[in-house]
Design a protein around this motif. Structure first.
Motif, mmCIF file in Angstrom:
data_model
loop_
_atom_site.group_PDB
_atom_site.id
_atom_site.type_symbol
_atom_site.label_atom_id
_atom_site.label_comp_id
_atom_site.label_asym_id
_atom_site.label_seq_id
_atom_site.Cartn_x
_atom_site.Cartn_y
_atom_site.Cartn_z
ATOM 1 N N GLU A 14 3.719 1.200 -4.249
ATOM 2 C CA GLU A 14 2.986 0.472 -5.274
ATOM 3 C C GLU A 14 3.943 -0.102 -6.317
ATOM 4 O OE1 GLU A 14 -0.134 2.745 -6.979
ATOM 5 O OE2 GLU A 14 -1.192 3.034 -5.076
ATOM 6 N N ARG A 53 -4.436 -5.631 -4.902
ATOM 7 C CA ARG A 53 -3.216 -4.887 -5.235
ATOM 8 C C ARG A 53 -2.634 -5.333 -6.569
ATOM 9 N NH1 ARG A 53 -3.748 -0.652 -2.554
ATOM 10 N NH2 ARG A 53 -1.677 -0.105 -3.338
ATOM 11 N N ARG A 77 0.833 -1.209 0.000
ATOM 12 C CA ARG A 77 0.000 0.000 0.000
ATOM 13 C C ARG A 77 0.861 1.251 0.000
ATOM 14 N NH1 ARG A 77 -3.415 -3.342 3.273
ATOM 15 N NH2 ARG A 77 -2.355 -2.670 5.180
#
Length: 297
Positions: A183, A205, A180
């Motif tokens: 990236e 993700r 998080r």
């Protein structure tokens, strides 16, 4: 290397390019399987490495991803991948290697990625991650060291636009926290053995989840539940050879030619045919590691 958001699956009838049915053990030369995590450079293969590679090819394993674990084997995995049609490699520092690693190893890694960034066989930064299972890695100092190497390697993946191969062992939440904050362009959470919520976090993700030999044990209820219910687009196959042997090789050396038979478990869990699973997991592997598309044999 052993450490080990969805509305549910859509078991689509995916065409595997005209693949014929498998043999009784799930193998077929015209099914293309991708082993997304295989330590082919390991000492366990020193005596018969080429025979292992040949057996994988005969079994229908058309592509193999060979991850590094420390600066000591960066060149070994690269050179090995060059010799194998369809194979690629990743460069990274494994969490088990961090106690003896130097911070300058990150500079070395960055330099090699820059040097080889035009090498079509360089697929990812890996194997990287966190391991809070082994006792020596649980101390505050060891956790801090692992965390530093993990974050620095995520930064390299972001800098060079490479996906990551993640080692996840009792560390999923902290790995997700790192993703998080820093990236990266996707990748694979290798040998996944977390919760449904954690699985959905990695998929959100942009990562795929690796399933291999552990899934073949009937007592591995959580892994098998995830393999049954996660979306088709979230799964890839792997062996982690020579580690994480399937049930029929318990505590013996694992090899990449076992992948089609490992896939039979996924077929059973998802009520799918080998052709469907081969097509879907191969597509997923190439989505997670786009460089594989350059290496189609």
């Amino acid at each position: 290397m052993t450490g080990v958001a969805s509305s549910g699956p859509s078991h689509t009838d995916t065409n595997a390019g005209g693949a014929a049915g498998p043999d009784s053990d799930g193998r077929a030369k015209d099914l293309l399987w991708v082993d997304t995590h295989c330590h082919l450079d390991a000492a366990e293969f020193a005596a018969d490495r080429q025979a292992v590679i040949d057996a994988a090819r005969v079994a229908g394993v058309g592509q193999i991803v060979i991850p590094a674990v420390s600066v000591e084997n960066f060149e070994a995995v690269r050179e090995l991948a060059q010799r194998i049609p369809g194979a690629g490699y990743a460069l990274g520092i494994h969490p088990l290697a961090t106690p003896s690693a130097q911070r300058s190893d990150i500079e070395l890694l960055a330099g090699l990625i820059a040097q080889y960034r035009d090498d079509p066989k360089l697929l990812a930064v890996g194997e990287i991650g966190l391991d809070f299972f082994l006792e020596p890695l649980k101390t505050d100092a060891a956790r801090a060291t692992q965390g530093w190497f993990y974050r620095e390697q995520l930064k390299l993946a972001r800098r060079f636009g490479l996906p990551v191969l993640l080692h996840v062992r009792r560390s999923a939440d902290l790995l997700l926290a790192g993703l998080r904050q820093i990236e990266v362009p996707g990748g694979i959470a290798h040998a996944f053995n977390g919760s449904q919520q954690q699985a959905e976090g990695f998929i959100a993700r942009g990562l795929k989840l690796g399933f291999g030999g552990a899934m073949t044990f009937e007592r591995a209820l959580q892994i098998r539940r995830l393999a049954s219910t996660l979306p088709d687009t979230g799964l890839v196959l792997e062996t982690d050879a020579p580690d994480i042997a399937p049930a029929w090789l318990y505590r013996a050396r694992n090899t990449p030619d076992q992948l089609p038979r490992i896939a039979q478990t996924l077929c059973a869990l998802r009520s799918a045919t080998p052709a469907q699973i081969a097509a879907r997991t191969t597509a997923n592997a190439r989505a997670a590691l786009p460089g594989l598309l350059r290496l189609i044999p």
